[in-house]
Design a protein around this motif. Structure first.
Motif, PDB file in Angstrom:
ATOM      1  N   MET A   1       7.637  10.674   9.521  1.00  0.00           N
ATOM      2  CA  MET A   1       6.943   9.633   8.766  1.00  0.00           C
ATOM      3  C   MET A   1       6.165  10.235   7.593  1.00  0.00           C
ATOM      4  O   MET A   1       6.205   9.705   6.482  1.00  0.00           O
ATOM      5  CB  MET A   1       5.992   8.846   9.670  1.00  0.00           C
ATOM      6  CG  MET A   1       5.076   7.900   8.894  1.00  0.00           C
ATOM      7  SD  MET A   1       4.263   6.653   9.895  1.00  0.00           S
ATOM      8  CE  MET A   1       3.521   7.595  11.196  1.00  0.00           C
TER       9      MET A   1
ATOM     10  N   TYR B   1      -1.862   6.126   4.971  1.00  0.00           N
ATOM     11  CA  TYR B   1      -2.090   6.457   6.370  1.00  0.00           C
ATOM     12  C   TYR B   1      -2.335   7.962   6.444  1.00  0.00           C
ATOM     13  O   TYR B   1      -1.775   8.732   5.669  1.00  0.00           O
ATOM     14  CB  TYR B   1      -0.837   6.058   7.155  1.00  0.00           C
ATOM     15  CG  TYR B   1      -0.929   6.051   8.655  1.00  0.00           C
ATOM     16  CD1 TYR B   1      -2.139   6.091   9.341  1.00  0.00           C
ATOM     17  CD2 TYR B   1       0.247   5.977   9.416  1.00  0.00           C
ATOM     18  CE1 TYR B   1      -2.186   6.060  10.723  1.00  0.00           C
ATOM     19  CE2 TYR B   1       0.218   5.941  10.801  1.00  0.00           C
ATOM     20  CZ  TYR B   1      -0.994   5.990  11.451  1.00  0.00           C
ATOM     21  OH  TYR B   1      -1.035   5.961  12.823  1.00  0.00           O
TER      22      TYR B   1
ATOM     23  N   SER C   1      -5.183   4.807  12.043  1.00  0.00           N
ATOM     24  CA  SER C   1      -4.756   3.544  12.663  1.00  0.00           C
ATOM     25  C   SER C   1      -5.950   2.752  13.179  1.00  0.00           C
ATOM     26  O   SER C   1      -5.922   1.517  13.219  1.00  0.00           O
ATOM     27  CB  SER C   1      -3.757   3.808  13.802  1.00  0.00           C
ATOM     28  OG  SER C   1      -4.252   4.769  14.700  1.00  0.00           O
TER      29      SER C   1
ATOM     30  N   ASP D   1       3.750   3.694   6.672  1.00  0.00           N
ATOM     31  CA  ASP D   1       4.207   2.918   7.830  1.00  0.00           C
ATOM     32  C   ASP D   1       4.159   1.418   7.579  1.00  0.00           C
ATOM     33  O   ASP D   1       3.077   0.826   7.526  1.00  0.00           O
ATOM     34  CB  ASP D   1       3.363   3.274   9.063  1.00  0.00           C
ATOM     35  CG  ASP D   1       4.000   2.806  10.358  1.00  0.00           C
ATOM     36  OD1 ASP D   1       4.231   1.590  10.493  1.00  0.00           O
ATOM     37  OD2 ASP D   1       4.293   3.651  11.218  1.00  0.00           O
TER      38      ASP D   1
ATOM     39  N   ASN E   1       5.065  -0.940   9.584  1.00  0.00           N
ATOM     40  CA  ASN E   1       4.625  -1.690  10.761  1.00  0.00           C
ATOM     41  C   ASN E   1       3.099  -1.719  10.868  1.00  0.00           C
ATOM     42  O   ASN E   1       2.505  -2.773  11.117  1.00  0.00           O
ATOM     43  CB  ASN E   1       5.237  -1.090  12.033  1.00  0.00           C
ATOM     44  CG  ASN E   1       6.741  -1.259  12.079  1.00  0.00           C
ATOM     45  OD1 ASN E   1       7.265  -2.290  11.668  1.00  0.00           O
ATOM     46  ND2 ASN E   1       7.451  -0.252  12.543  1.00  0.00           N
TER      47      ASN E   1
ATOM     48  N   GLY F   1       7.957   4.603   8.272  1.00  0.00           N
ATOM     49  CA  GLY F   1       7.222   4.480   9.524  1.00  0.00           C
ATOM     50  C   GLY F   1       7.618   5.529  10.535  1.00  0.00           C
ATOM     51  O   GLY F   1       8.418   6.424  10.264  1.00  0.00           O
ATOM     52  N   CYS F   2       7.036   5.415  11.704  1.00  0.00           N
ATOM     53  CA  CYS F   2       7.314   6.346  12.798  1.00  0.00           C
ATOM     54  C   CYS F   2       8.642   5.978  13.451  1.00  0.00           C
ATOM     55  O   CYS F   2       8.758   4.891  14.035  1.00  0.00           O
ATOM     56  CB  CYS F   2       6.193   6.296  13.833  1.00  0.00           C
ATOM     57  SG  CYS F   2       6.568   7.243  15.327  1.00  0.00           S
TER      58      CYS F   2
ATOM     59  N   ALA G   1       8.911   2.812  16.078  1.00  0.00           N
ATOM     60  CA  ALA G   1       9.672   1.717  15.477  1.00  0.00           C
ATOM     61  C   ALA G   1      10.982   1.425  16.214  1.00  0.00           C
ATOM     62  O   ALA G   1      11.549   0.337  16.089  1.00  0.00           O
ATOM     63  CB  ALA G   1       9.970   2.024  14.013  1.00  0.00           C
TER      64      ALA G   1
ATOM     65  N   GLU H   1       2.119   1.114  15.200  1.00  0.00           N
ATOM     66  CA  GLU H   1       3.327   1.657  14.576  1.00  0.00           C
ATOM     67  C   GLU H   1       4.584   1.024  15.156  1.00  0.00           C
ATOM     68  O   GLU H   1       5.680   1.211  14.619  1.00  0.00           O
ATOM     69  CB  GLU H   1       3.376   3.180  14.737  1.00  0.00           C
ATOM     70  CG  GLU H   1       2.356   3.925  13.895  1.00  0.00           C
ATOM     71  CD  GLU H   1       2.308   5.418  14.205  1.00  0.00           C
ATOM     72  OE1 GLU H   1       3.247   5.924  14.827  1.00  0.00           O
ATOM     73  OE2 GLU H   1       1.322   6.072  13.807  1.00  0.00           O
TER      74      GLU H   1
END
Length: 304
Positions: free
Chosen positions: A88, A112, A129, A149, A151, A171-172, A176, A200
């Protein structure tokens, strides 16, 4: 050498060499047992900046070790396993985001913490987060680009509807990849359990949860809740950690696929070899990069 013997040798060496060992919460138990601090990436960086030790070993991934160096430029910082990266963090580069800023001057770029130091040099503010919603709410700008990310960005957008939040595809890959069908199956298998997930995860999974929050948020919620059963929707190390900490409660993983290979790359032997001077990688960042990257970190500290 057996694990307990190796742990004792690591404890001896770190005391002898005055080294602070940091372990992200996703690390294996044998590593967290020899660490001075365990937790989320930014929290670990803050702890490292407070200790008197001049040398720090990060058991986590590259961007985490870089963040430690950003907050403690005077310290020698090692990443215990040089191959431990974060897909990510590496999805977007500063050229891409710089172009976006030129084309969209009204946007404030929110990064992030899971981003490279190089990318942070062109971002306006950093978030974790746990602090993302709070910080985005405080920003003066209405137009926000949230990276990388999408999400987590969607989660922030849902909680800060007054802002115009744009995300890019990123994203991760581990979080995800958890499908909604995993939620349905877990609910069937454990009907009395509360579902706790990381933001995430894709929105449909997050929306089905009883609680959505950071790794620390999930841990705190489970430890303080009166409930006795939980489905944990983040890296499986957290379910294992909670099972040790709360033996009177039951913890189930949302998906057996929630394993981060980069977090699992670091071994106890890597920590030992780093202390012995024959392993790990020292984080070396030039002054200009650190100065520019610190701008968004400092802004996060100011607002968070």
């Amino acid at each position: 050498m057996k694990i307990p013997e190796l742990q004792q040798e690591i404890l001896r060496l770190k005391k002898e060499q005055d080294v602070c060992i940091l372990a992200h919460s996703y690390q294996t138990r044998e590593i967290t047992e020899v660490a001075d601090f365990t937790g989320d990436s930014f929290a670990l960086s803050v702890e490292a900046s407070k200790v008197k030790n001049k040398t720090v070993i990060m058991c986590g991934v590259r961007f985490m070790a870089e963040t430690v160096k950003l907050l403690s430029p005077e310290k020698t910082v090692y990443l215990a396993n040089a191959t431990a990266g974060c897909p990510m963090a590496e999805q977007m580069d500063k050229e891409m985001i710089s172009r976006f800023k030129v084309q969209n001057p009204s946007y404030t770029v929110v990064a992030y913490i899971n981003t490279t130091t190089d990318l942070k040099t062109v971002c306006d503010v950093c978030v974790t987060s746990s602090s993302a919603v709070k910080i985005v709410k405080k920003l003066e700008a209405k137009d926000i680009l949230f990276i990388p990310d999408c999400n987590l960005g969607s989660f922030v957008a849902k909680n800060v509807p007054e802002k115009n939040i744009k995300t890019l595809q990123g994203g991760c890959p581990i979080h995800a990849a958890v499908p909604y069908s995993a939620v349905e199956q877990a609910r069937r298998l454990h009907p009395d359990a509360l579902l706790l997930v990381h933001p995430e995860c894709v929105p449909k999974v997050a929306e089905a949860a009883d609680y959505v929050g950071s790794t620390k948020g999930i841990i705190d919620y489970a430890m303080n809740s009166k409930a006795k059963e939980f489905i944990i929707g983040t890296e499986i190390a957290i379910a294992s950690y909670l099972a040790y900490e709360c033996p009177d409660k039951k913890f189930y993983t949302l998906s057996k696929e929630l394993i981060c290979p980069n977090m699992k790359a670091t071994t106890l032997v890597d920590v030992y070899n780093t202390l012995k001077g024959c392993g790990g990688e020292e984080m070396l960042l030039d002054d200009e990069t650190m100065t520019k990257a610190r701008v968004c970190i400092d802004k996060m500290i100011e607002l968070g």
